[in-house]
Design a protein around this motif. Sequence first.
Motif, PDB file in Angstrom:
ATOM      1  N   ALA A  92      49.984  18.641  53.984  1.00  0.00           N
ATOM      2  CA  ALA A  92      50.077  19.208  52.624  1.00  0.00           C
ATOM      3  C   ALA A  92      48.846  18.814  51.807  1.00  0.00           C
ATOM      4  O   ALA A  92      48.239  19.663  51.125  1.00  0.00           O
ATOM      5  N   GLY A  93      48.468  17.549  51.895  1.00  0.00           N
ATOM      6  CA  GLY A  93      47.295  17.078  51.158  1.00  0.00           C
ATOM      7  C   GLY A  93      46.023  17.768  51.628  1.00  0.00           C
ATOM      8  O   GLY A  93      45.163  18.126  50.818  1.00  0.00           O
ATOM      9  N   GLY A  94      45.918  17.970  52.936  1.00  0.00           N
ATOM     10  CA  GLY A  94      44.739  18.645  53.480  1.00  0.00           C
ATOM     11  C   GLY A  94      44.637  20.083  52.981  1.00  0.00           C
ATOM     12  O   GLY A  94      43.544  20.554  52.654  1.00  0.00           O
ATOM     13  N   LEU A  95      45.794  20.748  52.913  1.00  0.00           N
ATOM     14  CA  LEU A  95      45.798  22.124  52.406  1.00  0.00           C
ATOM     15  C   LEU A  95      45.363  22.168  50.939  1.00  0.00           C
ATOM     16  O   LEU A  95      44.552  23.008  50.547  1.00  0.00           O
ATOM     17  N   ILE A  96      45.918  21.253  50.162  1.00  0.00           N
ATOM     18  CA  ILE A  96      45.569  21.224  48.731  1.00  0.00           C
ATOM     19  C   ILE A  96      44.072  20.961  48.565  1.00  0.00           C
ATOM     20  O   ILE A  96      43.377  21.628  47.799  1.00  0.00           O
ATOM     21  N   MET A  97      43.583  19.985  49.333  1.00  0.00           N
ATOM     22  CA  MET A  97      42.164  19.650  49.216  1.00  0.00           C
ATOM     23  C   MET A  97      41.280  20.806  49.699  1.00  0.00           C
ATOM     24  O   MET A  97      40.250  21.108  49.104  1.00  0.00           O
ATOM     25  N   GLY A  98      41.733  21.450  50.804  1.00  0.00           N
ATOM     26  CA  GLY A  98      40.953  22.573  51.333  1.00  0.00           C
ATOM     27  C   GLY A  98      40.848  23.715  50.329  1.00  0.00           C
ATOM     28  O   GLY A  98      39.759  24.259  50.106  1.00  0.00           O
ATOM     29  N   VAL A  99      41.983  24.042  49.704  1.00  0.00           N
ATOM     30  CA  VAL A  99      41.970  25.119  48.701  1.00  0.00           C
ATOM     31  C   VAL A  99      41.079  24.708  47.529  1.00  0.00           C
ATOM     32  O   VAL A  99      40.262  25.504  47.027  1.00  0.00           O
ATOM     33  N   GLY A 100      41.212  23.438  47.112  1.00  0.00           N
ATOM     34  CA  GLY A 100      40.371  22.943  46.013  1.00  0.00           C
ATOM     35  C   GLY A 100      38.898  22.994  46.373  1.00  0.00           C
ATOM     36  O   GLY A 100      38.044  23.318  45.533  1.00  0.00           O
ATOM     37  N   PHE A 101      38.597  22.727  47.633  1.00  0.00           N
ATOM     38  CA  PHE A 101      37.209  22.741  48.109  1.00  0.00           C
ATOM     39  C   PHE A 101      36.633  24.155  48.019  1.00  0.00           C
ATOM     40  O   PHE A 101      35.519  24.376  47.534  1.00  0.00           O
ATOM     41  N   ILE A 102      37.407  25.138  48.474  1.00  0.00           N
ATOM     42  CA  ILE A 102      36.916  26.524  48.457  1.00  0.00           C
ATOM     43  C   ILE A 102      36.739  27.024  47.016  1.00  0.00           C
ATOM     44  O   ILE A 102      35.712  27.592  46.655  1.00  0.00           O
ATOM     45  N   ILE A 103      37.764  26.742  46.199  1.00  0.00           N
ATOM     46  CA  ILE A 103      37.710  27.268  44.825  1.00  0.00           C
ATOM     47  C   ILE A 103      36.676  26.507  43.990  1.00  0.00           C
ATOM     48  O   ILE A 103      35.868  27.099  43.276  1.00  0.00           O
ATOM     49  N   GLY A 104      36.716  25.190  44.086  1.00  0.00           N
ATOM     50  CA  GLY A 104      35.840  24.374  43.241  1.00  0.00           C
ATOM     51  C   GLY A 104      34.439  24.200  43.813  1.00  0.00           C
ATOM     52  O   GLY A 104      33.503  23.882  43.078  1.00  0.00           O
ATOM     53  N   GLY A 105      34.309  24.359  45.099  1.00  0.00           N
ATOM     54  CA  GLY A 105      32.980  24.230  45.714  1.00  0.00           C
ATOM     55  C   GLY A 105      32.592  22.808  46.063  1.00  0.00           C
ATOM     56  O   GLY A 105      31.475  22.568  46.521  1.00  0.00           O
ATOM     57  N   PHE A 106      33.486  21.847  45.834  1.00  0.00           N
ATOM     58  CA  PHE A 106      33.173  20.456  46.149  1.00  0.00           C
ATOM     59  C   PHE A 106      34.365  19.765  46.801  1.00  0.00           C
ATOM     60  O   PHE A 106      35.514  20.173  46.583  1.00  0.00           O
ATOM     61  N   CYS A 107      34.065  18.692  47.561  1.00  0.00           N
ATOM     62  CA  CYS A 107      35.089  17.716  47.847  1.00  0.00           C
ATOM     63  C   CYS A 107      34.803  16.546  46.891  1.00  0.00           C
ATOM     64  O   CYS A 107      33.755  16.532  46.247  1.00  0.00           O
TER      65      CYS A 107
END
Lengths: 199, 212
Positions: A92-107
């Motif tokens: 679940a955390g990986g999915l949230i982070m992945g979506v955030g990465f695509i939308i926000g452009g950063f980790c």
Amino acid sequence: MPLNLVELLGSTGANMVYFAIGLAFGFILESAGFGDSRKLAAQFYFKDLAVLQVMFTAIVTAMILVFWAVALGWLDYDAIWVNPTYLWPGIAGGLIMGVGFIIGGFCPGTSLVSLATLKVDGAFFVAGVFAGIFAFGETVETFTDFYNSSFYGRLTLMDVFGLSNGVMVLLVVLMAIGMFAGASFVRDRLAVPREEKRS
Amino acid sequence: MKQWTRWMPIVLIILAIGLIARGQPSFEMKWNRLASQFQPVLDARSVFIDPGELLQLVYDHGITLTILDVRPESDFNVFHLTDAVRGELERLDQFHWSELPSNAVVVVMSNDERDAVEAWKRLKLLHVTNAYILEGGANGWLAAFADPAEVKRMDAAQTAAGKQNETMQFRFTSAIGGRHPVSRPDEDAAKERSFEKKVQSKSQARKSGGCG
């Protein structure tokens, strides 16, 4: 025994080492262009696969060095911290982070690199990260059962597949080489239509 | 592509194959490296604790106690200490030792001491800080706390053989595991024994890491 920098150099000396490592880490990330959200996001559209290549190069290099150091008796593998596995919360955390990465452009790490070079999108992303951390801290009590579920402890690929360290290292190296080749192929295939479009 | 980068995949594969050929350090190799640090502790018996001290630990709610029983499953089923967990020597690395509180105490037991000592060595290699061995093992515990009318001790010849083979020297009429009265004797039973307290709950700095 683990290298205890605080014992060896004192807290100030240890902090200086941490600072130097952080400096090198940030320098490499910025040099690789990871302070630019467009470059990072391009990864997900197969337009620029530098992120994949840099990350996998780092993983494979570190992995080879770690396991050779272990094999030669220079490093105690059992003393290395391995993040414990909580399978479903991790997914679940990986999915949230992945979506955030695509939308926000950063980790989170690259957003700090971006902030260091005073990029506005990086600054907003970091502000969002802190807000998210605060929100998590305030709400984690409400989903603590899920947060602590599917615990597997220190779980490595060797444990999952029942293979020796050496065989697993070889498989990861082969996977990395395959991904590098695949990434180059995909990049070249996508580059051609763009060039044609321009002309 | 630069010339040297063409060779990198081959270099990586050679290094990985070399790793397979070299192998990883065995338990014996790892122990030999640390023996100078830990063998004197074993020789001085400063990590062997009396059954009375273990009984006190069982009733001490201020510490997190793990009783690790490395005896064969059949012996464990016949009798074990209440709340003891069974582990096999070869698979001790699969326990979540790093998840224990940093000041947790682990007491290892076998029927006598031989297997418990082996387990203790493995725990030290896994960086379990507060690891101890039950003096005399399950046999020592039963000799200290079992009611002779209920639990029969084998004769001298069998006892001597048992000591050699790490077998239980006491005979139970049924296998009731941790439900036998001697699995958790009354707290006062410890007071009837005189022993030197050896357990020191030392804290270890928590390790963590990550990357975002």
